[in-house]
Scaffold this active site. Structure first.
Site, mmCIF file in Angstrom:
data_model
loop_
_atom_site.group_PDB
_atom_site.id
_atom_site.type_symbol
_atom_site.label_atom_id
_atom_site.label_comp_id
_atom_site.label_asym_id
_atom_site.label_seq_id
_atom_site.Cartn_x
_atom_site.Cartn_y
_atom_site.Cartn_z
ATOM 1 N N TRP A 99 -6.473 4.556 -6.028
ATOM 2 C CA TRP A 99 -5.359 4.003 -6.925
ATOM 3 C C TRP A 99 -7.112 2.664 -6.785
ATOM 4 O O TRP A 99 -7.580 2.137 -8.483
ATOM 5 C CB TRP A 99 -4.498 3.121 -6.698
ATOM 6 C CG TRP A 99 -3.876 4.018 -6.659
ATOM 7 C CD1 TRP A 99 -2.517 4.455 -5.257
ATOM 8 C CD2 TRP A 99 -3.013 4.186 -7.622
ATOM 9 N NE1 TRP A 99 -1.948 4.876 -5.669
ATOM 10 C CE2 TRP A 99 -1.814 5.401 -6.698
ATOM 11 C CE3 TRP A 99 -3.498 4.254 -9.049
ATOM 12 C CZ2 TRP A 99 -0.886 5.688 -7.541
ATOM 13 C CZ3 TRP A 99 -2.406 5.567 -9.502
ATOM 14 C CH2 TRP A 99 -1.328 6.164 -9.377
ATOM 15 N N ASP A 166 -3.866 -5.505 -6.875
ATOM 16 C CA ASP A 166 -3.105 -4.743 -6.762
ATOM 17 C C ASP A 166 -1.394 -4.167 -5.878
ATOM 18 O O ASP A 166 -1.678 -4.103 -4.575
ATOM 19 C CB ASP A 166 -3.006 -3.201 -7.340
ATOM 20 C CG ASP A 166 -2.634 -1.942 -7.700
ATOM 21 O OD1 ASP A 166 -1.478 -1.739 -7.388
ATOM 22 O OD2 ASP A 166 -3.368 -1.172 -7.512
ATOM 23 N N LYS A 190 7.725 1.760 -7.268
ATOM 24 C CA LYS A 190 7.750 1.880 -5.677
ATOM 25 C C LYS A 190 9.321 0.823 -4.582
ATOM 26 O O LYS A 190 9.837 1.778 -3.857
ATOM 27 C CB LYS A 190 6.708 2.350 -4.980
ATOM 28 C CG LYS A 190 5.802 3.267 -4.806
ATOM 29 C CD LYS A 190 4.412 2.404 -6.401
ATOM 30 C CE LYS A 190 4.048 3.911 -5.973
ATOM 31 N NZ LYS A 190 2.670 4.237 -7.043
HETATM 32 C C1 LIG Z 1 1.154 4.199 -7.867
HETATM 33 C C2 LIG Z 1 0.209 3.003 -8.009
HETATM 34 C C3 LIG Z 1 -0.422 2.852 -8.424
HETATM 35 C C4 LIG Z 1 -0.176 3.659 -10.513
HETATM 36 O O1 LIG Z 1 1.662 2.644 -11.009
HETATM 37 P P1 LIG Z 1 1.349 3.878 -12.179
HETATM 38 O O2 LIG Z 1 2.632 2.962 -12.518
HETATM 39 O O3 LIG Z 1 1.656 5.062 -11.912
HETATM 40 O O4 LIG Z 1 0.056 2.964 -12.755
HETATM 41 C C5 LIG Z 1 -1.275 2.177 -9.121
HETATM 42 N N1 LIG Z 1 -1.433 1.534 -7.429
HETATM 43 C C6 LIG Z 1 -1.045 1.511 -6.588
HETATM 44 C C7 LIG Z 1 -1.393 0.951 -5.052
HETATM 45 C C8 LIG Z 1 0.333 2.596 -6.328
HETATM 46 O O5 LIG Z 1 1.445 3.142 -5.670
#
Ligand SMILES: *Cc1c(COP(=O)(O)O)cnc(C)c1O
Length: 356
Positions: A99, A166, A190
């Protein structure tokens, strides 16, 4: 049979979230209409967004001077919106996995990107330490929890430049000091809601710099002014997010979540360190994620992997196959996962050890 949901994302939601959302699919706010078929500008739905924003602020103790936004495009859209809005010349990124790499790629469209450190040399199985962030960087970007590789920075990094996190896979899992950040973002699927919405918490003072012209939908100011209603928002995802936030509050808030998460993770890591058939992927205890626990068969036992997956599925354990870039297994133990499910996984590992 009772299912134990260890999927990494989309992932487990509380029973409360699912029940309340299911009810609103049939009859929202006593309107005898579905939440899927009423105007987002109805007073009933505006109240949903307002309450969700208020609960995010309450649970995370968001100080004055920050905006809470619900945006579309997932966390991946934030990889691009962050530099579009906030990168003038140069930004610093910590490379802790897949990511982070995707965020870095988007940053490079807008200016110089300094990768301050990387754990690529060991397939991202640790969190780099002792790196320096250039004092003239417009911001420092990091991924607090590395969903794929099972590492976590469960602290707010101390840097002298604006901080951006993030937090897609560990938001609401532990207290954070929002005042240290210019911006935090998280895809909802999540720890919050079904896919379709991303949560953004942004310091108002960080916006409005106008380093470059920004298309309307990608400009944070648009969504601040529109209060997440510039265009039609993902109503049902936001409705479900509100239910999860209410459930967090009922359960005792973020501190209670953290306590549960630490206990669940300890239960599984202790078994991984004890059981001769399995091994945790992340060696350093302080770098181990409490949200995504990656493990493999120990050396020489690799051939048993498929047998363990089969036994696990007999026990109702779902979603533990590891990501293809790590292999083995990954147990995602998000907020909504009960401790009982982790216990079932641990008991299954013990049973497997005694049979093999
Ligand atoms: C799942 C995830 C993403 C991507 O998320 P999307 O909503 O599918 O774009 C980005 N960063 C982390 C840490 C993630 O776990």
């Amino acid at each position: 049979m009772k299912k134990h949901n260890f999927f990494a994302g989309p992932s487990i939601l509380s029973e409360f979230t699912k029940d309340e959302t299911a009810k609103a699919v049939m009859n929202f706010a006593g309107m005898d209409l579905s939440v899927m078929e009423v105007s987002h500008r109805s007073k009933e739905f505006v109240a949903v967004v307002d309450e969700a924003v208020a609960l995010v602020k309450e649970l995370l103790e968001v100080p004055e001077g920050y905006e809470v936004l619900f945006l579309q495009g997932g966390a991946s859209m934030q990889f691009c919106m962050v530099p579009y809005n906030l990168l003038n010349k140069k930004a610093a990124y910590l490379n802790t996995g897949a990511w982070a790499k995707k965020a870095i790629k988007e940053g490079k469209f807008f200016g110089e990107v300094v990768e301050v450190a990387s754990s690529a040399d060991a397939n991202f199985n640790y969190i780099p330490k002792g790196y320096e962030v250039p004092a003239d960087a417009d911001y420092f970007h990091f991924t607090s929890n590395n969903t794929i590789f099972g590492t976590q920075m469960s602290f707010d990094p101390e840097v002298s430049v604006p901080l951006i996190g993030d937090m897609s896979s560990d938001i609401f899992s532990r207290p954070i000091d929002i005042s240290k950040y210019d911006l935090i973002y998280a895809g909802a699927q999540k720890n919050l809601a079904p896919a379709g919405v991303a949560l953004v918490i942004v310091k108002t003072a960080a916006l409005g710099k106008e380093f470059r012209p920004i298309p309307t939908m990608l400009d944070y100011n648009t969504h601040v002014k529109g209060q997440s209603m510039f265009n039609t928002p993902p109503c049902i995802a936001i409705y479900a997010a509100l239910q999860t936030l209410k459930w967090y509050k009922q359960r005792g808030g973020i501190a209670a979540m953290q306590k549960d998460n630490v206990e669940k993770a300890a239960l599984l890591y202790d078994e991984l360190d004890r059981n001769s058939l399995f091994k945790a992927v992340v060696p350093a205890k302080e770098d181990r994620s409490v949200m995504n626990i990656c493990f493999v068969m120990s050396e020489g036992k690799e051939a048993l992997e498929a047998d363990f997956l089969a036994l696990a599925s007999e026990k109702g354990i779902l979603g533990i196959k590891g990501h293809r870039s790590v292999g083995g297994f990954r147990a995602s133990t998000y907020n909504a996962l009960p401790k009982e499910s982790v216990q079932v996984l641990v008991d299954t590992m013990k049973e497997f050890e005694s049979k093999n």
